[in-house]
Scaffold this active site. Structure first.
Site, PDB file in Angstrom:
ATOM      1  N   GLU A   1      -2.629  26.311  54.743  1.00 41.33           N
ATOM      2  CA  GLU A   1      -2.678  27.583  55.466  1.00 41.33           C
ATOM      3  C   GLU A   1      -1.806  27.508  56.727  1.00 41.33           C
ATOM      4  OE1 GLU A   1      -6.636  28.785  56.204  1.00 41.33           O
ATOM      5  OE2 GLU A   1      -6.056  30.733  57.028  1.00 41.33           O
TER       6      GLU A   1
ATOM      7  N   ARG B   1     -13.630  11.780  49.439  1.00 40.77           N
ATOM      8  CA  ARG B   1     -14.883  11.846  48.678  1.00 40.77           C
ATOM      9  C   ARG B   1     -14.632  11.833  47.181  1.00 40.77           C
ATOM     10  NH1 ARG B   1     -15.199  14.675  53.306  1.00 40.77           N
ATOM     11  NH2 ARG B   1     -14.384  16.557  52.322  1.00 40.77           N
TER      12      ARG B   1
END
Ligand code: AMP
Length: 185
Positions: free
Chosen positions: A105, A68
């Site tokens: 993560e 995006r």
């Protein structure tokens, strides 16, 4: 100001962002900008605000992060009259690339850019749709730094400040600006 410009400046951008719960996985509130982009006044209004922030910086180039960040970054670059360079996920760019690995993560990921498209000492505007933990933007800024360029500003449509990315980038000396803020995750 034309009527369209008037409408764009008064539109509530935040209300045009759609929130999709549990996408792409449980617990993530996905902030979907496609609803904003699809709205004529919303897209114009967002772009105007991003360009207003970026124009005084007199950058040499806009770098956008997949995917995006391509939409917003290319549009901002066209308005500023600069070139545009994409930063992509691994294996997508056809020519020789420079890359950076970064930790997520769970696991790690890599960003790539065509080599030779960043001039040393270039003043770069880094663009993405959203900053969360800041890991992606930090990696892209590192890629630019390794090529001798400066991230003059990291510019986002949306900030999730509770995830700490803006604070992390600022701690690293990278100026950050976002147009819309959502509290929470
Ligand atoms: P981060 O590296 O944690 O700052 O994550 C930023 C990148 O992941 C951007 O490219 C975003 O498009 C995407 N992203 C992360 N969290 C969200 C979210 N809640 N909604 C939409 N996109 C997100």
């Amino acid at each position: 100001m034309t009527m369209a410009e008037g409408a764009a400046s008064s539109v509530d951008l935040k209300s045009l962002v759609r929130t999709i719960p549990d996408f792409p996985k449980l617990g993530i509130a996905f902030r979907d900008i496609t609803t904003l982009l699809a709205d004529r006044d919303g897209f114009r209004g967002l772009l105007d605000q991003m360009v207003d922030v970026a124009r005084p910086l007199d950058v040499d180039l806009v770098v956008g992060i997949e995917a995006r960040g391509f939409i917003l970054g290319a549009a901002v670059a066209a308005e500023l009259g600069t070139g545009f360079v994409p930063v992509r996920k691994p294996g997508k760019l056809p020519g020789p690339t420079v890359s950076v690995d970064y930790v997520l993560e769970y696991g790690s990921d890599r960003l790539e850019m065509h080599e030779g498209q960043i001039r040393p000492n270039a003043r770069v505007l880094l663009v993405d749709d959203l900053i969360a933990t800041g890991g992606t933007a930090l990696a892209a800024a590192q890629l630019l730094r390794e090529q001798g360029a400066h991230t003059t500003l990291a510019l986002f449509a949306i900030d999730l400040p509770d995830l700490g990315g803006t604070a992390t980038l600022k701690r690293q000396g990278i100026p950050v600006h976002s147009i819309i803020t959502f509290d929470g995750h």
